[in-house]
Design a protein around this motif. Structure first.
Motif, PDB file in Angstrom:
ATOM      1  N   GLY A  19      10.708 -56.260 117.740  1.00 11.28           N
ATOM      2  CA  GLY A  19       9.386 -56.831 117.455  1.00 11.28           C
ATOM      3  C   GLY A  19       8.490 -56.952 118.673  1.00 11.28           C
ATOM      4  O   GLY A  19       7.514 -57.700 118.665  1.00 11.28           O
ATOM      5  N   THR A 147      16.632 -60.497 120.056  1.00  8.32           N
ATOM      6  CA  THR A 147      16.838 -61.084 118.728  1.00  8.32           C
ATOM      7  C   THR A 147      18.281 -61.557 118.624  1.00  8.32           C
ATOM      8  O   THR A 147      19.067 -61.348 119.551  1.00  8.32           O
ATOM      9  CB  THR A 147      16.564 -60.037 117.624  1.00  8.32           C
ATOM     10  N   ASN A 177      13.145 -63.599 119.478  1.00  6.64           N
ATOM     11  CA  ASN A 177      12.340 -63.284 118.295  1.00  6.64           C
ATOM     12  C   ASN A 177      13.221 -63.234 117.037  1.00  6.64           C
ATOM     13  O   ASN A 177      14.426 -62.987 117.121  1.00  6.64           O
ATOM     14  CB  ASN A 177      11.651 -61.929 118.504  1.00  6.64           C
ATOM     15  N   MET A 178      12.598 -63.458 115.886  1.00  5.79           N
ATOM     16  CA  MET A 178      13.264 -63.310 114.579  1.00  5.79           C
ATOM     17  C   MET A 178      14.492 -64.211 114.434  1.00  5.79           C
ATOM     18  O   MET A 178      15.544 -63.776 113.969  1.00  5.79           O
ATOM     19  CB  MET A 178      13.666 -61.851 114.340  1.00  5.79           C
ATOM     20  N   VAL A 179      14.354 -65.464 114.842  1.00  8.90           N
ATOM     21  CA  VAL A 179      15.464 -66.422 114.713  1.00  8.90           C
ATOM     22  C   VAL A 179      15.153 -67.441 113.615  1.00  8.90           C
ATOM     23  O   VAL A 179      13.990 -67.693 113.314  1.00  8.90           O
ATOM     24  CB  VAL A 179      15.732 -67.186 116.036  1.00  8.90           C
ATOM     25  N   PRO A 180      16.198 -68.055 113.027  1.00 11.60           N
ATOM     26  CA  PRO A 180      15.955 -69.060 111.990  1.00 11.60           C
ATOM     27  C   PRO A 180      15.272 -70.318 112.532  1.00 11.60           C
ATOM     28  O   PRO A 180      14.445 -70.925 111.853  1.00 11.60           O
ATOM     29  CB  PRO A 180      17.350 -69.401 111.468  1.00 11.60           C
ATOM     30  N   PRO A 212      10.040 -67.550 115.005  1.00 12.26           N
ATOM     31  CA  PRO A 212      10.953 -67.561 113.854  1.00 12.26           C
ATOM     32  C   PRO A 212      10.797 -66.311 112.991  1.00 12.26           C
ATOM     33  O   PRO A 212       9.726 -65.692 112.960  1.00 12.26           O
ATOM     34  CB  PRO A 212      10.520 -68.811 113.088  1.00 12.26           C
ATOM     35  N   ARG A 213      11.885 -65.952 112.315  1.00 12.08           N
ATOM     36  CA  ARG A 213      11.792 -64.880 111.323  1.00 12.08           C
ATOM     37  C   ARG A 213      10.844 -65.345 110.223  1.00 12.08           C
ATOM     38  O   ARG A 213      10.961 -66.464 109.725  1.00 12.08           O
ATOM     39  CB  ARG A 213      13.183 -64.575 110.763  1.00 12.08           C
ATOM     40  N   ASP A 214       9.900 -64.479 109.857  1.00 13.58           N
ATOM     41  CA  ASP A 214       8.832 -64.900 108.958  1.00 13.58           C
ATOM     42  C   ASP A 214       8.419 -63.709 108.097  1.00 13.58           C
ATOM     43  O   ASP A 214       7.981 -62.680 108.626  1.00 13.58           O
ATOM     44  CB  ASP A 214       7.650 -65.385 109.813  1.00 13.58           C
ATOM     45  N   ARG A 218       6.067 -59.053 108.247  1.00 18.60           N
ATOM     46  CA  ARG A 218       6.178 -57.738 107.615  1.00 18.60           C
ATOM     47  C   ARG A 218       4.909 -57.401 106.822  1.00 18.60           C
ATOM     48  O   ARG A 218       4.431 -56.260 106.841  1.00 18.60           O
ATOM     49  CB  ARG A 218       7.409 -57.686 106.713  1.00 18.60           C
ATOM     50  N   ALA A 236       5.439 -67.964 112.254  1.00 18.39           N
ATOM     51  CA  ALA A 236       5.509 -67.023 113.379  1.00 18.39           C
ATOM     52  C   ALA A 236       4.194 -67.010 114.161  1.00 18.39           C
ATOM     53  O   ALA A 236       4.193 -66.976 115.397  1.00 18.39           O
ATOM     54  CB  ALA A 236       5.848 -65.622 112.881  1.00 18.39           C
TER      55      ALA A 236
END
Length: 270
Positions: A19, A147, A177-180, A212-214, A218, A236
């Motif tokens: 990302g 990630t 990036n992209m973490v809960p 956060p993953r969101d 996308r 995010a």
């Protein structure tokens, strides 16, 4: 940011798919909203996609600087989001490895921006190839993106290791990036920190923030618009805006470290 010297930082990673370019685009937008002059360089020279993420079609890109004698002014492309991009080309093998002459040519060309930019963001390719290392040496700060994937952690470590052992780079900022949640982000940062502490003496890592993953991210990619524009209140987008605030408080490093840098002439005499 101190003084009137531009802050130049890379957004980089050891692994693709983390990302990084999305983060670069949205950071550029958030910094521009703070009334700063921002230029984003697409430094993934052979596989460029900053313009694609933004839904833009610049007429010229960095290929034309090196091969057609285009000026920086002809390539610099203002976006509708308050910042400009220096786009690169995609699918052009000539751009995968810059010659020493081309590297200097790019530094000289970007010098034109020194009085017209507050932040120069360099979105590098992934991995440890020559272009990635070159751009990470030419900046003042490096924001390493990773990630929760184990391969992302090992590849981030590999990038830091090469920059430290081969080029003496010791200071890195880290974004997970992209973490809960922040708890997992700090756990992943701690693992990277532990590996560097154990095997790379002298390396300093700072936790810059997390995103956060969101699912909204996308959607923004499919719409070819920055998340911070389309859904500024999404988790995010709020996290990226917070990261931009953190970056705006970074001090400009004014010492040279032996590597030729963007705006190096100004650095030399400041």
């Amino acid at each position: 940011m101190s003084g009137d010297f531009p802050l130049v930082f890379s957004v980089t990673s050891g692994k693709g798919g983390v990302g990084k370019t999305n983060l670069s685009v949205n950071l550029a937008l958030c910094l521009a909203r703070k009334n700063k002059k921002v230029v984003l360089i697409d430094a993934d020279l052979g596989l460029a996609n900053v313009d694609v993420l933004l839904g833009l079609t610049p007429a010229k890109n960095l290929f034309h600087l090196f091969h057609d004698g285009a000026s920086l002014g002809e390539i610099l492309f203002p976006t509708p989001y308050g910042f400009s991009i220096l786009p690169a080309s995609s699918g052009v093998s000539d751009m995968l490895t810059l010659s020493s002459g081309q590297k200097l040519e790019l530094l000289e060309a970007v010098d034109e921006l020194e009085d017209h930019v507050d932040y120069l963001i360099v979105d590098t390719g992934a991995g440890i190839n020559d272009n990635v290392l070159y751009f990470n040496l030419a900046v003042q700060e490096r924001l390493v993106v990773l990630t929760p994937e184990p391969t992302s952690l090992t590849d981030a470590y590999a990038l830091i290791k090469v920059l430290k052992l081969t080029h003496g780079v010791e200071h890195f900022k880290v974004c997970v990036n992209m973490v809960p949640d922040v708890k997992m982000a700090k756990e992943i940062f701690a693992r990277l920190h532990q590996a560097c502490d154990t095997f790379l003496s002298g390396v300093s890592l700072d936790f810059a923030g997390f995103v956060p993953r969101d699912p909204a991210m996308r959607k923004s990619v499919l719409a070819q618009k920055p998340l911070c524009e389309t859904q500024p209140d999404s988790p995010a987008a709020r996290a990226i805006d917070q990261l931009a605030t953190t970056i705006s408080q970074w001090e400009v490093a004014r010492q040279l470290d032996g590597n030729i840098k963007f705006f190096w002439k100004k650095l030399l005499f400041c």
